[in-house]
Design an enzyme around this catalytic site. Structure first.
Site, PDB file in Angstrom:
ATOM      1  N   LYS A  54       6.699  58.213 -61.443  1.00  0.00           N
ATOM      2  CA  LYS A  54       7.303  59.390 -62.088  1.00  0.00           C
ATOM      3  C   LYS A  54       6.241  60.160 -62.865  1.00  0.00           C
ATOM      4  O   LYS A  54       6.141  61.392 -62.788  1.00  0.00           O
ATOM      5  CB  LYS A  54       8.453  58.958 -63.011  1.00  0.00           C
ATOM      6  CG  LYS A  54       9.706  58.580 -62.231  1.00  0.00           C
ATOM      7  CD  LYS A  54      10.767  57.890 -63.070  1.00  0.00           C
ATOM      8  CE  LYS A  54      11.924  57.453 -62.160  1.00  0.00           C
ATOM      9  NZ  LYS A  54      12.968  56.669 -62.817  1.00  0.00           N
ATOM     10  N   GLN A  98      14.137  54.337 -68.610  1.00  0.00           N
ATOM     11  CA  GLN A  98      14.236  53.628 -67.335  1.00  0.00           C
ATOM     12  C   GLN A  98      15.265  52.493 -67.429  1.00  0.00           C
ATOM     13  O   GLN A  98      15.228  51.685 -68.357  1.00  0.00           O
ATOM     14  CB  GLN A  98      12.848  53.078 -66.945  1.00  0.00           C
ATOM     15  CG  GLN A  98      12.795  52.443 -65.582  1.00  0.00           C
ATOM     16  CD  GLN A  98      13.002  53.421 -64.416  1.00  0.00           C
ATOM     17  OE1 GLN A  98      12.685  54.611 -64.521  1.00  0.00           O
ATOM     18  NE2 GLN A  98      13.541  52.934 -63.319  1.00  0.00           N
ATOM     19  N   ASP A 121      18.217  62.787 -66.440  1.00  0.00           N
ATOM     20  CA  ASP A 121      18.886  61.855 -65.529  1.00  0.00           C
ATOM     21  C   ASP A 121      20.296  62.339 -65.177  1.00  0.00           C
ATOM     22  O   ASP A 121      20.895  61.852 -64.226  1.00  0.00           O
ATOM     23  CB  ASP A 121      19.027  60.477 -66.215  1.00  0.00           C
ATOM     24  CG  ASP A 121      17.976  59.483 -65.744  1.00  0.00           C
ATOM     25  OD1 ASP A 121      17.566  59.571 -64.580  1.00  0.00           O
ATOM     26  OD2 ASP A 121      17.592  58.622 -66.559  1.00  0.00           O
TER      27      ASP A 121
HETATM   28  N1  GUN Z   1      16.727  52.974 -62.532  1.00  0.00           N
HETATM   29  C1  GUN Z   1      16.966  53.104 -61.216  1.00  0.00           C
HETATM   30  N2  GUN Z   1      17.229  54.408 -60.913  1.00  0.00           N
HETATM   31  C2  GUN Z   1      17.161  55.089 -62.081  1.00  0.00           C
HETATM   32  C3  GUN Z   1      17.339  56.455 -62.411  1.00  0.00           C
HETATM   33  O1  GUN Z   1      17.624  57.322 -61.578  1.00  0.00           O
HETATM   34  N3  GUN Z   1      17.173  56.752 -63.742  1.00  0.00           N
HETATM   35  C4  GUN Z   1      16.887  55.809 -64.678  1.00  0.00           C
HETATM   36  N4  GUN Z   1      16.775  56.216 -65.955  1.00  0.00           N
HETATM   37  N5  GUN Z   1      16.731  54.537 -64.397  1.00  0.00           N
HETATM   38  C5  GUN Z   1      16.851  54.177 -63.100  1.00  0.00           C
END
Ligand code: GUN
Length: 295
Positions: A54, A98, A121
């Site tokens: 990311k 996350q 998100d």
């Molecule tokens: N863990 C797995 N997919 C995601 C996501 O799209 N956002 C976040 N914050 N954590 C994740």
């Protein structure tokens, strides 16, 4: 049927390049460089890889990025304090914590604490509600990535029968809302569904997001369907560790019109859409660069 394997990496790279141009244009106009903050708690290896990807992509797009890494044993208060600080910082437009979090920390509390304007998100109940009522603003990145692919592969989605396998808050539910918004007829299939296979077999668009390795084989897929595989599952095959999706790619590939591979399909598009959401949030906030006064 000639197989179309959808190259999510290439598509995502193109999107990121387009956004990098937009970032350049906006900063030249005096706007602040969009800022993304990612919070990682603990040492889960998969989460660490996702976070690294990311941040790498954010940098490629010219974003300002901040990573906060907390120990797995950190307190809820310590995590709350970090998020509260990021909510208040002018240089940060988007915040992502996350998931999953260690079991002693509340994901719900954190999702609710992130200010909706910076919720890249799209998990905050306000953003979930806006999506459900057709006022989408910041929406979850994985279904948004799926929609970007469908726009290119299918074009007008109106009247198509879309079947979503899985009902998670992160993928299944928002995916169903977005497809409904795009005028699809939507069926959501889950663990309690009676005869899931025959429902999936009717789909023009099939989205698999269940987290069960290679669950969907050719018995589940209508010839000519477009198949999006959201699953990323690590399995052992012939003594080697391997990543596979929720779809049995080799079995389905011959009958569908197009399919996303794992890896290299939905994953890179999810990250590109995180950058897209950060830009959306930055534009909405519209913060200008500080004026430096000459002495
Ligand atoms: N863990 C797995 N997919 C995601 C996501 O799209 N956002 C976040 N914050 N954590 C994740």
């Amino acid at each position: 049927m000639s197989l179309n394997v959808i190259d999510g990496r290439q598509l995502a790279e193109r999107l990121v390049e387009e956004m990098a141009e937009e970032v350049k244009t906006r900063t030249a106009l005096g706007y602040q460089r969009p800022g993304l903050a990612v919070v990682l708690v603990g040492e889960d290896p998969a989460s660490a890889i996702y976070v690294r990807n990311k941040i790498r992509t954010a940098e490629k797009a010219g974003l300002h990025s901040v990573v906060t890494h907390l120990d797995a044993s950190c307190s809820q208060q310590a995590l709350d304090d970090i998020v509260t600080d990021l909510n208040e910082r002018d240089d940060i437009d988007g915040i992502l914590v996350q998931l999953p979090l260690p079991a002693h920390l509340s994901e719900e509390r954190i999702i609710n604490l992130i200010t909706p304007e910076k919720d890249v998100d799209g998990f905050h109940p306000m953003n979930v509600g806006q999506l459900a009522t057709g006022q989408a603003y910041l929406v979850p990145c994985t279904p948004l990535g799926c929609l970007e692919i469908l726009k290119r592969e299918v074009g007008d989605l109106s009247g198509k029968h879309a079947v979503v396998v899985g009902r998670s808050n992160i993928v299944g539910k928002p995916m169903a809302s977005m497809l409904l918004q795009a005028n699809c007829t939507v069926t959501v299939v889950h663990s309690k569904t009676v005869d899931a296979v025959s429902l999936c077999k009717q789909a023009d668009i099939l989205v698999a997001a269940v987290g069960v390795p290679e669950l969907l084989d050719s018995a589940w897929v209508k010839p000519g369907a477009v198949v999006l595989d959201v699953g990323i599952n690590a399995i052992e095959k012939d003594g080697k560790r391997k990543l596979v999706g929720d779809v049995n790619f080799a079995d389905v590939a011959d009958i569908c019109k197009a399919i996303t591979p794992v890896p290299g399909g939905i994953g890179p598009m999810t990250i590109a859409c995180l950058i897209k959401n950060t830009l959306v949030a930055a534009k909405q906030r519209g913060v200008k660069q500080p004026v430096v006064k000459a002495r």
